[in-house]
Write a protein that holds these residues in place. Structure first.
Motif, PDB file in Angstrom:
ATOM      1  N   ASP A 241       9.052 -40.234 -69.174  1.00  0.00           N
ATOM      2  CA  ASP A 241       8.009 -39.041 -68.857  1.00  0.00           C
ATOM      3  C   ASP A 241       8.567 -38.089 -68.025  1.00  0.00           C
ATOM      4  OD1 ASP A 241       7.341 -39.624 -65.907  1.00  0.00           O
ATOM      5  OD2 ASP A 241       6.869 -41.616 -66.791  1.00  0.00           O
ATOM      6  N   SER A 242       8.339 -36.838 -67.976  1.00  0.00           N
ATOM      7  CA  SER A 242       8.582 -35.869 -67.221  1.00  0.00           C
ATOM      8  C   SER A 242       7.703 -34.466 -67.423  1.00  0.00           C
ATOM      9  CB  SER A 242       9.907 -35.326 -67.466  1.00  0.00           C
ATOM     10  OG  SER A 242      10.660 -34.191 -66.647  1.00  0.00           O
ATOM     11  N   ALA A 243       7.497 -34.196 -66.030  1.00  0.00           N
ATOM     12  CA  ALA A 243       6.540 -32.784 -66.163  1.00  0.00           C
ATOM     13  C   ALA A 243       7.389 -31.603 -66.730  1.00  0.00           C
ATOM     14  CB  ALA A 243       6.310 -32.378 -64.687  1.00  0.00           C
ATOM     15  N   ASP A 244       8.562 -31.580 -66.715  1.00  0.00           N
ATOM     16  CA  ASP A 244       9.769 -30.794 -67.054  1.00  0.00           C
ATOM     17  C   ASP A 244      10.438 -31.178 -68.224  1.00  0.00           C
ATOM     18  OD1 ASP A 244      11.436 -28.488 -67.589  1.00  0.00           O
ATOM     19  OD2 ASP A 244      10.951 -27.952 -65.602  1.00  0.00           O
ATOM     20  N   VAL A 245      10.172 -30.993 -69.377  1.00  0.00           N
ATOM     21  CA  VAL A 245      11.005 -31.347 -70.570  1.00  0.00           C
ATOM     22  C   VAL A 245      12.595 -30.926 -70.489  1.00  0.00           C
ATOM     23  CG1 VAL A 245      11.185 -31.477 -73.265  1.00  0.00           C
ATOM     24  CG2 VAL A 245       8.916 -31.832 -72.224  1.00  0.00           C
ATOM     25  N   ASP A 246      12.724 -29.516 -70.148  1.00  0.00           N
ATOM     26  CA  ASP A 246      13.921 -28.993 -70.134  1.00  0.00           C
ATOM     27  C   ASP A 246      14.834 -29.697 -69.021  1.00  0.00           C
ATOM     28  OD1 ASP A 246      13.344 -27.368 -72.121  1.00  0.00           O
ATOM     29  OD2 ASP A 246      12.670 -25.508 -70.719  1.00  0.00           O
ATOM     30  N   GLU A 247      14.333 -29.886 -67.804  1.00  0.00           N
ATOM     31  CA  GLU A 247      14.918 -30.596 -66.731  1.00  0.00           C
ATOM     32  C   GLU A 247      15.396 -32.143 -67.302  1.00  0.00           C
ATOM     33  OE1 GLU A 247      16.025 -29.901 -63.946  1.00  0.00           O
ATOM     34  OE2 GLU A 247      15.429 -27.786 -63.696  1.00  0.00           O
ATOM     35  N   GLN A 369      22.790 -41.867 -79.223  1.00  0.00           N
ATOM     36  CA  GLN A 369      22.047 -42.432 -80.218  1.00  0.00           C
ATOM     37  C   GLN A 369      20.623 -42.533 -79.832  1.00  0.00           C
ATOM     38  OE1 GLN A 369      23.952 -46.532 -81.566  1.00  0.00           O
ATOM     39  NE2 GLN A 369      25.797 -45.361 -80.786  1.00  0.00           N
ATOM     40  N   ILE A 370      19.792 -41.968 -80.639  1.00  0.00           N
ATOM     41  CA  ILE A 370      17.963 -42.124 -80.148  1.00  0.00           C
ATOM     42  C   ILE A 370      17.405 -43.256 -80.778  1.00  0.00           C
ATOM     43  CG2 ILE A 370      15.922 -40.867 -80.253  1.00  0.00           C
ATOM     44  CD1 ILE A 370      18.427 -39.414 -78.948  1.00  0.00           C
ATOM     45  N   SER A 371      16.743 -44.169 -80.000  1.00  0.00           N
ATOM     46  CA  SER A 371      15.708 -45.091 -80.373  1.00  0.00           C
ATOM     47  C   SER A 371      14.463 -44.897 -79.860  1.00  0.00           C
ATOM     48  CB  SER A 371      16.293 -46.506 -79.923  1.00  0.00           C
ATOM     49  OG  SER A 371      17.326 -47.096 -80.198  1.00  0.00           O
ATOM     50  N   ARG A 372      13.546 -44.808 -80.835  1.00  0.00           N
ATOM     51  CA  ARG A 372      12.053 -44.633 -80.353  1.00  0.00           C
ATOM     52  C   ARG A 372      11.464 -46.089 -80.134  1.00  0.00           C
ATOM     53  NH1 ARG A 372      11.732 -38.775 -81.781  1.00  0.00           N
ATOM     54  NH2 ARG A 372      13.459 -38.103 -82.831  1.00  0.00           N
ATOM     55  N   VAL A 373      10.567 -46.090 -79.351  1.00  0.00           N
ATOM     56  CA  VAL A 373      10.058 -47.429 -79.017  1.00  0.00           C
ATOM     57  C   VAL A 373       8.493 -47.455 -78.534  1.00  0.00           C
ATOM     58  CG1 VAL A 373      12.095 -48.647 -78.317  1.00  0.00           C
ATOM     59  CG2 VAL A 373      10.616 -47.425 -76.699  1.00  0.00           C
ATOM     60  N   PRO A 374       7.644 -48.074 -78.968  1.00  0.00           N
ATOM     61  CA  PRO A 374       6.227 -48.022 -78.926  1.00  0.00           C
ATOM     62  C   PRO A 374       5.698 -48.297 -77.276  1.00  0.00           C
ATOM     63  CG  PRO A 374       6.748 -50.187 -79.634  1.00  0.00           C
ATOM     64  CD  PRO A 374       8.072 -49.596 -79.804  1.00  0.00           C
ATOM     65  N   ASP A 375       6.603 -49.047 -76.579  1.00  0.00           N
ATOM     66  CA  ASP A 375       6.003 -49.230 -75.170  1.00  0.00           C
ATOM     67  C   ASP A 375       7.031 -49.531 -74.335  1.00  0.00           C
ATOM     68  OD1 ASP A 375       6.630 -52.082 -75.505  1.00  0.00           O
ATOM     69  OD2 ASP A 375       4.747 -52.258 -76.433  1.00  0.00           O
ATOM     70  N   PHE A 376       6.676 -49.627 -72.876  1.00  0.00           N
ATOM     71  CA  PHE A 376       7.816 -49.912 -72.032  1.00  0.00           C
ATOM     72  C   PHE A 376       8.524 -51.155 -72.059  1.00  0.00           C
ATOM     73  CE2 PHE A 376      10.083 -49.688 -68.008  1.00  0.00           C
ATOM     74  CZ  PHE A 376      10.346 -48.295 -67.758  1.00  0.00           C
ATOM     75  N   ASP A 377       7.680 -52.253 -72.602  1.00  0.00           N
ATOM     76  CA  ASP A 377       8.550 -53.518 -72.667  1.00  0.00           C
ATOM     77  C   ASP A 377       9.475 -53.541 -73.712  1.00  0.00           C
ATOM     78  OD1 ASP A 377       6.575 -54.724 -70.898  1.00  0.00           O
ATOM     79  OD2 ASP A 377       5.429 -55.499 -72.128  1.00  0.00           O
ATOM     80  N   ALA A 378       9.225 -52.600 -74.769  1.00  0.00           N
ATOM     81  CA  ALA A 378      10.260 -52.567 -75.825  1.00  0.00           C
ATOM     82  C   ALA A 378      11.415 -51.528 -75.086  1.00  0.00           C
ATOM     83  CB  ALA A 378       9.695 -51.775 -77.039  1.00  0.00           C
ATOM     84  N   ALA A 379      11.012 -50.865 -74.487  1.00  0.00           N
ATOM     85  CA  ALA A 379      12.371 -50.008 -73.718  1.00  0.00           C
ATOM     86  C   ALA A 379      13.115 -50.668 -73.233  1.00  0.00           C
ATOM     87  CB  ALA A 379      11.555 -48.530 -72.791  1.00  0.00           C
ATOM     88  N   ASP A 399       6.790 -44.741 -60.194  1.00  0.00           N
ATOM     89  CA  ASP A 399       7.568 -45.653 -59.261  1.00  0.00           C
ATOM     90  C   ASP A 399       7.329 -47.069 -59.917  1.00  0.00           C
ATOM     91  OD1 ASP A 399       8.145 -43.318 -57.453  1.00  0.00           O
ATOM     92  OD2 ASP A 399       6.326 -44.020 -56.075  1.00  0.00           O
ATOM     93  N   ALA A 400       6.360 -47.167 -60.650  1.00  0.00           N
ATOM     94  CA  ALA A 400       6.084 -48.588 -60.951  1.00  0.00           C
ATOM     95  C   ALA A 400       7.108 -49.037 -62.127  1.00  0.00           C
ATOM     96  CB  ALA A 400       4.822 -48.948 -61.613  1.00  0.00           C
ATOM     97  N   LEU A 401       7.449 -48.039 -62.955  1.00  0.00           N
ATOM     98  CA  LEU A 401       8.405 -48.067 -63.962  1.00  0.00           C
ATOM     99  C   LEU A 401       9.845 -48.377 -63.442  1.00  0.00           C
ATOM    100  CD1 LEU A 401       7.284 -45.770 -66.691  1.00  0.00           C
ATOM    101  CD2 LEU A 401       6.773 -48.070 -66.506  1.00  0.00           C
ATOM    102  N   TRP A 402       9.908 -47.555 -62.622  1.00  0.00           N
ATOM    103  CA  TRP A 402      11.350 -47.684 -61.604  1.00  0.00           C
ATOM    104  C   TRP A 402      11.542 -49.085 -61.047  1.00  0.00           C
ATOM    105  CZ3 TRP A 402      16.043 -46.444 -61.546  1.00  0.00           C
ATOM    106  CH2 TRP A 402      16.864 -46.733 -60.208  1.00  0.00           C
ATOM    107  N   GLN A 403      10.543 -49.471 -60.538  1.00  0.00           N
ATOM    108  CA  GLN A 403      10.750 -50.766 -60.024  1.00  0.00           C
ATOM    109  C   GLN A 403      10.942 -51.934 -61.022  1.00  0.00           C
ATOM    110  OE1 GLN A 403      10.895 -51.846 -56.841  1.00  0.00           O
ATOM    111  NE2 GLN A 403      11.168 -49.655 -56.434  1.00  0.00           N
ATOM    112  N   ARG A 404      10.462 -51.623 -62.395  1.00  0.00           N
ATOM    113  CA  ARG A 404      10.733 -52.569 -63.425  1.00  0.00           C
ATOM    114  C   ARG A 404      12.042 -52.421 -63.835  1.00  0.00           C
ATOM    115  NH1 ARG A 404       6.690 -53.074 -68.203  1.00  0.00           N
ATOM    116  NH2 ARG A 404       8.600 -54.694 -68.648  1.00  0.00           N
ATOM    117  N   VAL A 405      12.591 -51.279 -63.839  1.00  0.00           N
ATOM    118  CA  VAL A 405      14.059 -51.238 -64.310  1.00  0.00           C
ATOM    119  C   VAL A 405      15.038 -51.756 -63.436  1.00  0.00           C
ATOM    120  CG1 VAL A 405      15.779 -49.472 -64.663  1.00  0.00           C
ATOM    121  CG2 VAL A 405      13.700 -49.154 -65.613  1.00  0.00           C
TER     122      VAL A 405
END
Length: 474
Positions: A241-247, A369-379, A399-405
């Motif tokens: 996710d990102s508020a600015d797609v170009d960034e 190489q692009i992979s499209r996934v349905p949810d963050f578990d799959a990511a 922040d929660a996703l960052w902690q998961r990574v």
């Protein structure tokens, strides 16, 4: 006499020519290094530090010339090679600090004596350098190894011998009173094999995972040789996710395509959600990739990327790209040559590999190489689905996703909202799995350049008999 040549990949022009070191010459270099070791190791560390500082001064005096040599041999633009030389210069101060912090002497008072920790150099270190950062990466092994008291025999990549020769000139100036402490030998596979097979105490290697696996095997029965491996990776970047797609697209493009994809930390796999954001990001990445300025190192306007290291490297990358297409990958941007340029030039390529089997291999080129996934578990699952573990990244404000990574990801370098290729010299750099052997370089190079010696000591033998009092027969 067998000669070695290097070439500008943008033009085919000869950059350097010199004699190849055969097996006998390699053996002679190792013997000289072995004889030079005791005196060098016995010096106070301050004197070895002073030599490293003289080397730094020599680099600074030649920084523009060395940047141009690197540009000519690798094809990288001058903006990037100037940055590389600056990193080489900065490495000296970082290595001095790391040596003191991680491998310095320590002592503490104990009953009846002192507990003392010292660090000792291993001996003769062989350093094999890569072509992509022919100055910075071997420099990151050589400087800490010499400060620690080792002697070094360095073989640059056969693609970039002029850079190695320029480094050797700087060390010759810095070590004028200490002959054979640092030696540079030139050659290709045969020279490297002779060096590795010789009487060495350590091998410090930066290069491919395949070569690293080979070294693991051949050193399995040589546990006396310290082995530090800095290898490649099939690196994932999760863009969620990102508020600015170009960034966000800028982070992706820098991760995947900088140095024409010839960084071991480049993102090879972009993992996006199968939703509107993911689609918009892929479109933005493709549009930005189309605008990248490609050219020779000395052109105006200055390019962002140059050619691959050789025509052969470009042909190999195109063959790998074609294999992915045959497996069913959807081409978003092809891996093409550049009209009017040498065969080493290629355009950044983007493939959608969602739902198809892709070999877990590093393509050392600008192929994303692009992979499209349905949810963050799959990511997370997709990111970890590799035998490598060098770098990884997350683009997200969550922040929660960052902690998961951080908890669930497996890589030695993990960045957030910054390119996967970003790394600080004041921190360790290295990976796990087939990306290394748990001996990270950069700031932690001091750890593998010396071994600890723990002592319990006193100035005389007094005080020992009390331990036996009342326990001996009269």
């Amino acid at each position: 006499m067998t000669m070695l040549q290097s070439f500008d990949p943008a033009t085919g022009e000869t950059v350097w020519e010199g004699e190849i070191a055969g097996p006998q010459a390699v053996s002679a270099a190792l013997l000289r290094a072995r004889k030079a070791f005791p005196a060098w190791a016995a010096l106070p560390v301050a004197e070895r530090v002073a030599a490293a500082q003289r080397y730094k001064a020599a680099l600074e005096a030649r920084k523009d010339a060395i940047a141009q040599i690197i540009a000519r041999e690798t094809g990288k633009p001058m903006w990037e090679t100037r940055t590389e030389v600056a990193s080489m210069i900065g490495k000296v101060g970082l290595s001095i600090t790391a040596q003191a912090e991680r491998a310095g002497d320590r002592q503490s008072a104990m009953p009846f004596g002192q507990a003392v920790l010292r660090h000792r150099p291993h001996g003769v270190m062989a350093v094999l350098g890569p072509f992509n950062f022919p100055g910075h990466l071997p420099n990151g092994h050589i400087v800490p190894a010499l400060i620690a008291g080792n002697t070094v025999v360095f073989k640059p990549s056969e693609m970039t011998p002029a850079t190695g020769a320029a480094m050797a000139e700087c060390w010759a100036e810095a070590l004028a009173d200490h002959r054979h402490v640092f030696q540079c030998i030139q050659g290709a596979r045969e020279t490297g094999e002779a060096l590795v097979a010789g009487h060495i105490d350590g091998l410090l290697f930066t290069g491919s995972a395949g070569a690293g696996a080979h070294f693991r095997r051949i050193f399995a029965d040589r546990p006396d040789v310290i082995l530090a491996l800095e290898l490649g990776g099939n690196n994932p970047l999760i863009a969620w996710d990102s508020a600015d797609v170009d960034e966000a697209a800028s982070v992706v493009v820098q991760s995947g395509f900088i140095t024409t994809g010839q960084r071991c930390s480049c993102a090879r796999r972009l993992i996006v959600p199968d939703n509107a954001f993911g689609a918009a990001l892929v479109d933005a990445v493709a549009g930005l990739a189309d605008r990248i300025v490609i050219g020779a190192w000395n052109e105006t306007p200055e390019p962002w990327i140059g050619p691959l290291i050789s025509d052969a490297a470009a042909q190999a990358a195109k063959a790998r790209f074609a294999e992915l297409v045959e497996r069913g990958a959807k081409v978003i941007r092809p891996l093409n040559g550049v009209e009017g340029r040498s065969g080493a030039f290629v355009t950044p390529a983007i493939l959608d590999v969602t739902g198809i089997f892709v070999p877990d291999e590093e393509i050392f080129a600008p192929v994303l190489q692009i992979s499209r996934v349905p949810d963050f578990d799959a990511a997370i699952e997709a990111a970890n689905n590799t035998r490598f573990g060098l770098s990884a990244g997350l683009i997200s404000a969550d922040d929660a996703l960052w902690q998961r990574v951080l908890v669930e990801g497996r890589a030695g370098v993990v960045n957030r909202n910054r390119p996967t290729t970003g790394a600080a010299g004041s921190m360790p750099f290295g990976g796990l799995g087939e990306s290394g052997n748990h001996r990270p370089s950069a700031y932690y190079a001091a750890d593998y350049c010396a071994y600890p010696v723990a002592s319990f000591e006193a100035t005389d033998a007094s005080g020992n008999s009390g331990a036996l009092a009342g326990k001996l027969r009269a």
